[in-house]
Design a protein around this motif. Sequence first.
Motif, PDB file in Angstrom:
ATOM      1  N   UNK A  52       0.597  16.039 -13.382  1.00  2.02           N
ATOM      2  CA  UNK A  52       1.283  15.127 -12.468  1.00  2.02           C
ATOM      3  C   UNK A  52       1.078  13.672 -12.870  1.00  2.02           C
ATOM      4  N   UNK A  53       2.089  12.868 -12.523  1.00  2.00           N
ATOM      5  CA  UNK A  53       1.993  11.432 -12.720  1.00  2.00           C
ATOM      6  C   UNK A  53       1.484  10.790 -11.439  1.00  2.00           C
ATOM      7  N   UNK A  54       0.690   9.750 -11.591  1.00  7.06           N
ATOM      8  CA  UNK A  54       0.146   9.019 -10.446  1.00  7.06           C
ATOM      9  C   UNK A  54       0.447   7.537 -10.640  1.00  7.06           C
ATOM     10  N   UNK A  55       1.238   6.979  -9.729  1.00 11.01           N
ATOM     11  CA  UNK A  55       1.627   5.575  -9.812  1.00 11.01           C
ATOM     12  C   UNK A  55       1.002   4.827  -8.630  1.00 11.01           C
ATOM     13  N   UNK A  56       0.215   3.791  -8.950  1.00  8.98           N
ATOM     14  CA  UNK A  56      -0.534   3.072  -7.913  1.00  8.98           C
ATOM     15  C   UNK A  56      -0.148   1.596  -7.925  1.00  8.98           C
ATOM     16  N   UNK A  57       0.150   1.061  -6.723  1.00  7.65           N
ATOM     17  CA  UNK A  57       0.508  -0.349  -6.562  1.00  7.65           C
ATOM     18  C   UNK A  57      -0.641  -1.105  -5.894  1.00  7.65           C
ATOM     19  N   UNK A  58      -0.680  -2.433  -6.052  1.00 10.81           N
ATOM     20  CA  UNK A  58      -1.737  -3.244  -5.418  1.00 10.81           C
ATOM     21  C   UNK A  58      -1.673  -3.170  -3.890  1.00 10.81           C
ATOM     22  N   UNK A  59      -2.719  -3.634  -3.259  1.00  5.81           N
ATOM     23  CA  UNK A  59      -2.791  -3.681  -1.798  1.00  5.81           C
ATOM     24  C   UNK A  59      -1.673  -4.573  -1.248  1.00  5.81           C
ATOM     25  N   UNK A  60      -1.109  -4.156  -0.125  1.00  6.71           N
ATOM     26  CA  UNK A  60      -0.070  -4.958   0.515  1.00  6.71           C
ATOM     27  C   UNK A  60       1.335  -4.665   0.035  1.00  6.71           C
ATOM     28  N   UNK A  61       1.489  -3.753  -0.934  1.00  3.18           N
ATOM     29  CA  UNK A  61       2.825  -3.411  -1.432  1.00  3.18           C
ATOM     30  C   UNK A  61       3.588  -2.632  -0.356  1.00  3.18           C
ATOM     31  N   UNK A  62       4.865  -2.964  -0.171  1.00  4.33           N
ATOM     32  CA  UNK A  62       5.712  -2.263   0.798  1.00  4.33           C
ATOM     33  C   UNK A  62       6.805  -1.512   0.031  1.00  4.33           C
ATOM     34  N   UNK A  63       6.827  -0.174   0.227  1.00  6.42           N
ATOM     35  CA  UNK A  63       7.817   0.671  -0.453  1.00  6.42           C
ATOM     36  C   UNK A  63       8.723   1.292   0.603  1.00  6.42           C
ATOM     37  N   UNK A  64      10.005   0.960   0.532  1.00  7.78           N
ATOM     38  CA  UNK A  64      10.990   1.559   1.431  1.00  7.78           C
ATOM     39  C   UNK A  64      11.971   2.360   0.585  1.00  7.78           C
ATOM     40  N   UNK A  65      12.114   3.634   0.926  1.00  6.94           N
ATOM     41  CA  UNK A  65      12.898   4.518   0.070  1.00  6.94           C
ATOM     42  C   UNK A  65      13.688   5.514   0.903  1.00  6.94           C
ATOM     43  N   UNK A  93      -8.875   0.830 -10.169  1.00  4.82           N
ATOM     44  CA  UNK A  93      -8.087   2.069 -10.147  1.00  4.82           C
ATOM     45  C   UNK A  93      -8.507   3.006 -11.277  1.00  4.82           C
ATOM     46  N   UNK A  94      -8.767   2.455 -12.453  1.00  2.00           N
ATOM     47  CA  UNK A  94      -9.225   3.292 -13.576  1.00  2.00           C
ATOM     48  C   UNK A  94     -10.531   3.998 -13.227  1.00  2.00           C
ATOM     49  N   UNK A  95     -11.452   3.285 -12.596  1.00  2.00           N
ATOM     50  CA  UNK A  95     -12.736   3.888 -12.211  1.00  2.00           C
ATOM     51  C   UNK A  95     -12.540   5.015 -11.199  1.00  2.00           C
ATOM     52  N   UNK A  96     -11.613   4.827 -10.260  1.00  2.00           N
ATOM     53  CA  UNK A  96     -11.356   5.861  -9.255  1.00  2.00           C
ATOM     54  C   UNK A  96     -10.719   7.090  -9.897  1.00  2.00           C
ATOM     55  N   UNK A  97      -9.695   6.868 -10.708  1.00  2.00           N
ATOM     56  CA  UNK A  97      -8.935   7.973 -11.289  1.00  2.00           C
ATOM     57  C   UNK A  97      -9.789   8.777 -12.264  1.00  2.00           C
ATOM     58  N   UNK A 246      -6.189  10.904  -4.180  1.00  2.00           N
ATOM     59  CA  UNK A 246      -5.191  10.084  -3.488  1.00  2.00           C
ATOM     60  C   UNK A 246      -5.765   9.493  -2.200  1.00  2.00           C
ATOM     61  N   UNK A 247      -6.569  10.302  -1.501  1.00  2.00           N
ATOM     62  CA  UNK A 247      -7.182   9.814  -0.256  1.00  2.00           C
ATOM     63  C   UNK A 247      -8.123   8.644  -0.531  1.00  2.00           C
ATOM     64  N   UNK A 248      -8.874   8.773  -1.628  1.00  2.00           N
ATOM     65  CA  UNK A 248      -9.806   7.711  -1.991  1.00  2.00           C
ATOM     66  C   UNK A 248      -9.052   6.423  -2.331  1.00  2.00           C
ATOM     67  N   UNK A 249      -7.919   6.564  -3.008  1.00  4.72           N
ATOM     68  CA  UNK A 249      -7.106   5.393  -3.351  1.00  4.72           C
ATOM     69  C   UNK A 249      -6.530   4.752  -2.091  1.00  4.72           C
ATOM     70  N   UNK A 250      -6.033   5.593  -1.187  1.00  4.73           N
ATOM     71  CA  UNK A 250      -5.465   5.074   0.061  1.00  4.73           C
ATOM     72  C   UNK A 250      -6.533   4.411   0.934  1.00  4.73           C
ATOM     73  N   UNK A 251      -7.714   5.010   0.957  1.00  3.03           N
ATOM     74  CA  UNK A 251      -8.803   4.461   1.771  1.00  3.03           C
ATOM     75  C   UNK A 251      -9.199   3.061   1.303  1.00  3.03           C
ATOM     76  N   UNK A 252      -8.984   2.777   0.021  1.00  4.12           N
ATOM     77  CA  UNK A 252      -9.317   1.441  -0.500  1.00  4.12           C
ATOM     78  C   UNK A 252      -8.188   0.442  -0.272  1.00  4.12           C
ATOM     79  N   UNK A 253      -7.107   0.919   0.335  1.00  7.11           N
ATOM     80  CA  UNK A 253      -6.005   0.013   0.660  1.00  7.11           C
ATOM     81  C   UNK A 253      -4.914  -0.069  -0.387  1.00  7.11           C
ATOM     82  N   UNK A 254      -5.061   0.637  -1.519  1.00  2.39           N
ATOM     83  CA  UNK A 254      -4.018   0.619  -2.539  1.00  2.39           C
ATOM     84  C   UNK A 254      -2.854   1.512  -2.116  1.00  2.39           C
TER      85      UNK A 254
END
Length: 397
Positions: A52-65, A93-97, A246-254
Amino acid sequence: MLRKIFRDPVVSIILIINMALVFFLVINVINLMNQKKESEEKIAQYSFNFDKMLKVFPKGTIIEEEITEDMIIGTIDVPKISDEEKCEFCHDICDIVKEFDGNVELMSGRYLYDKEADNSGAIRICIKHNEETVVPLINEDTITIDEVDKNDGIVLPAVFKDNIIKEDGNDTIDILDEKFSVCGLRKDYTLDNSDTSVTIYAEQLPQGVLDKWIDEIWSDYYWDYYMLFNLESNKDNAEDNYELLKKQINDKGYVLFPERNSSTENKLFFADFNSTVSGCIYIFLIVFSIVNCIYISNIWIIRKQRELVIKKTFGCGMIKIIKGIVNEMFSITVFTAVLSAVLQIIYGKITGEPTFSFSPSSVALVIMAVVIITVVNSVIPLIKVAIIQPAKGLKRV
């Protein structure tokens, strides 16, 4: 049989040419289907169960789709952040992934180009590798990359073979001002020759280069407002591990880019777009050629009308006449099919393209094509024969 086929040489030759085009296209559609099947099987053979591919954006990014029937409509609003924040984001992000219990490849934003700059390959940095990878080579062999032998060199896509430099009898290549040994050329099983990515393992990089490359991802030249990773594993817990990640990434606000199910991906993004378009073109040409064949078979029966009228006048039964027409058309079709197969084999030998697969399914499709073409080309002649009245027919001829 040849005398029977070429009793009216002009019309017969035109009919054979059009039918030969039909068979040539049918054979190539079959080849396309076989290539697609073989491609899918080979790619699956050397792929991981979890990929799977994992695409991560910085904190505060708004995605409307919004996903409609045939496209994806949406916007991505990435907040302005400083260079220091971008750098911190990339390393964090590299350290988390890297906690993923499998192989982790980072899309570096960099590309390798061939000598003519006609092809490019994305450079992937494998920042974690704890499951062996089997890679097919162009010599039909394979190479297994694990923690022991990945220092022997990188496997290069075959498209970059001209970039290889011989040094002291060893194959090497320069990538982003770093020199790497080449231990093999990877075979491309994709139909569109899109397998051009280059994987470099973190352990192969000199001290400090990996951090330098990660630092440069956020620069204006490489920055795409996100970090992109490819995660691979054959372990049973890979999916659970992925969800925890993914949960860990979300918990950090990314912010994670929304995942789509496979049916949506297949509907919106045709990985085999080239083969799909080619198949549609072939089918269109087949229909066009069959229409031509029908038109020519009409001329063929008109030129035989005198013979058929005389037969009916002297009491020859309809069944016998119909049987004769179908047999003659079948003979022409079989002759054309054999001729087309021979020409396809010769063409394949000259160009190196696939010739014809004599698998049961392929042969069955060709036989089906012979029957369909015979029936279609016989329809108008049979109708004309049925409505011919001997008295009127003799006047016309």
